[in-house]
Design a protein around this motif. Structure first.
Motif, PDB file in Angstrom:
ATOM      1  N   ARG A 101      38.144  -5.407  -7.345  1.00 40.36           N
ATOM      2  CA  ARG A 101      39.432  -5.120  -7.985  1.00 40.36           C
ATOM      3  C   ARG A 101      39.170  -4.614  -9.408  1.00 40.36           C
ATOM      4  O   ARG A 101      38.730  -5.356 -10.269  1.00 40.36           O
TER       5      ARG A 101
ATOM      6  N   SER B 182      43.747  -1.493 -11.861  1.00 40.86           N
ATOM      7  CA  SER B 182      44.553  -1.621 -10.645  1.00 40.86           C
ATOM      8  C   SER B 182      46.017  -1.761 -11.009  1.00 40.86           C
ATOM      9  O   SER B 182      46.356  -2.174 -12.126  1.00 40.86           O
TER      10      SER B 182
ATOM     11  N   ASN C 103      41.268   0.950  -7.082  1.00 45.84           N
ATOM     12  CA  ASN C 103      41.975   2.072  -7.721  1.00 45.84           C
ATOM     13  C   ASN C 103      41.047   2.813  -8.687  1.00 45.84           C
ATOM     14  O   ASN C 103      41.213   2.734  -9.910  1.00 45.84           O
TER      15      ASN C 103
END
Ligand SMILES: Cc1cc2nc3c(=O)[nH]c(=O)nc-3n(C[C@H](O)[C@H](O)[C@H](O)COP(=O)(O)OP(=O)(O)OC[C@H]3O[C@@H](n4cnc5c(N)ncnc54)[C@H](O)[C@@H]3O)c2cc1C
Length: 510
Positions: A117, A121, A419
């Motif tokens: 992560r 994000s 992301n």
């Protein structure tokens, strides 16, 4: 009465213009399917969809899904609001969420456990309002050519090997596929003979807008008491849980006297309600369709699964269904689906739904007004105050740990793609607005580029430099943002070929 036969044949007819039906329609229309939504209610506006009844907590997968389709920035409500379910404390003791009313706190969460992560994000949780979400999704759906007919309830349907004839009163509509997104009492589910298996409720829940003559008698925030739970999210807005076995829900009109009696009993006060402006009831009944597909008929959202709204997961679950189903159904319609693609909707989403039902049952089990539940509740509270405990609960409540068991050697396969942010400031989410698959190649390997080109536009090739590539060499991303293949070195192209052929049909048709 003679039936009115509508001549058009739609690719997909969706029953229900709730958030799930609308989001699914957007996904299908993005992939060039013709979509008709039949919606029972004439008026999309309702007090129960507005503040505060209409408040819904969005979790990480929903926020990512909206972001990946360029819809997140259209939601405004969260910018004006703090989460009223959480306390106003800032800093490490800020409440970050809850399980069975027991809070976990920001400062206890060890985000380093979420290895993939990235700091850039999207949020892990966000407040939204159902009415605004539906407005944004309706607007998008209509701009993509979706027809929404309001005031037309689906009353029955008949399917053949080639399509589905859908009935709404004396009118009929024809589609190649039908998806029931018509909520917890789904007519599509019932008429389709889907089995809806599960457990009966322990309590009746109330959401009410009231005037209280002596509000100081109630404690602020969420209060789990020996007989249930009450929460004043804002002055005059109440949520109550009364462990009556769910017997009151739908048993008749909800009067001021009844709400006052329940509130007094649950709060153990003699508080007085001077006016009841609006009220709705709900329960923790937990049921799930045993399969999400029967021939050319599918279910998504509350039509497929219901459970208590504790910790707010139902909408998130439904939006996840829509994101998973949309591209698979579109590919099936357009004969671009590898064998078994559509069935993977049920294989992937049914276990996720079952986990959410169990999550809600576990909360109810430790909220019950009995000594065993109290004892378990105390242990869970202790665990939630540890870093590992808080991280576990945050991962579940925020959906950060959502994972499909797709096999594959790399731990990222089956997860939502990180992301990645590129040097020009764009992110991988920005590349996903068109709903195509992506082969992200950090090492600019010519054989990967050649492989992507075999899939025409269905797999876009991207070779950007990410600011942080998390030691990855390349990643194959499905249209729903799930990692289908990942590699830490650029040698494993045979595994990539298998993964690409599992989710996409190439130019040659294989
Ligand atoms: C008090 C409460 C709080 C909640 N909080 C949260 C939260 O914080 N987070 C979260 O994720 N979830 C939450 N939920 C759950 C969430 O609201 C639902 O899971 C979500 O609305 C389901 O969306 P849906 O589109 O599947 O169904 P619905 O929102 O029920 O929409 C179904 C649509 O179908 C229409 N319809 C019904 N029958 C027919 C028919 N026969 N023909 C055509 N149309 C029909 C209905 O009019 C409706 O528009 C909460 C629920 C409650 C009760």
């Amino acid at each position: 009465m003679k039936a009115t036969q509508n001549q058009s044949i739609y690719d997909v007819i969706i029953s229900g213009a709730g958030p799930v039906g609308l989001f699914l329609a957007c996904e299908l229309a993005l992939a060039n399917c013709s979509v008709l939504i039949l919606e029972k209610a004439e008026n999309p506006h309702s007090l129960l969809k507005q503040m505060p009844f209409g408040i819904r907590g969005l979790s990480a997968p929903s926020i990512e899904a909206l972001y990946r389709r360029g819809l997140l920035q259209e939601l405004e409500v969260h910018k004006r609001l703090k989460n009223p379910h959480l306390n106003a404390v800032q800093g490490p003791r800020r409440q970050a969420g809850h399980f069975a009313g027991i809070p976990f706190h920001d400062g206890d969460i060890d985000t380093s456990q979420w290895k993939y992560r990235l700091p850039g994000s999207t949020d892990t949780s966000l407040i939204s309002e159902i009415e605004e979400l539906e407005t944004v999704l309706s607007r998008r759906a209509e701009s993509l050519g979706v027809q929404i007919k309001r005031g037309l309830a689906v009353t029955d349907f008949h399917q053949t090997a080639d399509g589905v004839t859908v009935q709404s009163g004396d009118q009929t509509f024809n589609g190649k596929w039908l998806v029931g997104c018509d909520g917890s009492r789904s007519v599509v589910r019932k008429a389709g003979g889907f089995e809806f298996a599960g457990t009966e409720p322990e309590f009746t829940g109330y959401s009410a807008k009231v005037d209280i003559a002596d509000p100081e008698k109630l404690k602020p925030g969420r209060n789990v008491t020996p007989t249930g739970m009450y929460l004043q999210s804002q002055p005059g807005y109440l949520a109550i849980q009364d462990f009556d076995g769910g017997s009151f829900h739908n048993s008749g009109p909800v009067t001021l006297e009844h709400v006052q009696e329940v509130l007094r009993r649950v709060s153990n006060t003699d508080v007085t309600i001077s006016a009841l402006h609006a009220v709705t009831t709900w329960t923790d009944r937990a049921r799930q369709a045993t399969t999400y597909r029967n021939g050319r008929v599918l279910l998504a959202g509350d039509a497929a699964h219901i459970h208590a709204p504790l910790g707010g997961q139902g909408l998130n679950l439904g939006l996840g269904d829509a994101m998973n189903l949309g591209w698979k159904l579109a590919a099936t319609l357009q004969e671009k689906a590898p064998e078994g693609l559509l069935d993977s909707y049920d294989t992937e989403r049914h276990p996720i739904g079952a986990q959410v039902l169990d999550w809600s049952r576990a909360q109810v089990a430790i909220m019950k007004p009995d000594p065993n539940a109290r004892a378990l509740n105390a242990i869970v509270r202790d665990l939630m105050n540890t870093p590992d405990g808080a991280t576990y609960f945050a991962g579940r409540v925020w959906g950060v740990n959502t994972h499909y068991n797709l096999g594959g050697d790399h731990p990222l396969v089956g997860d939502s793609v990180p992301n990645f942010e590129f040097e020009d400031g764009a992110t991988i989410g920005d590349l996903m607005h068109d709903g195509q698959g992506i082969l992200l190649d950090f090492d600019r390997n010519p054989s990967l580029k050649a492989l992507a080109s075999e899939y025409g536009g269905r797999i876009k090739y991207s070779s950007g430099n990410a600011k942080d590539r998390l030691a990855l060499s390349a990643v194959l991303i499905r249209p729903d943002g799930i990692v289908a293949w990942a590699s830490d070195n650029d040698q494993q192209t045979s595994e990539l070929q298998k993964a690409a052929a599992r989710w996409f049909v190439g130019r040659s048709g294989s």
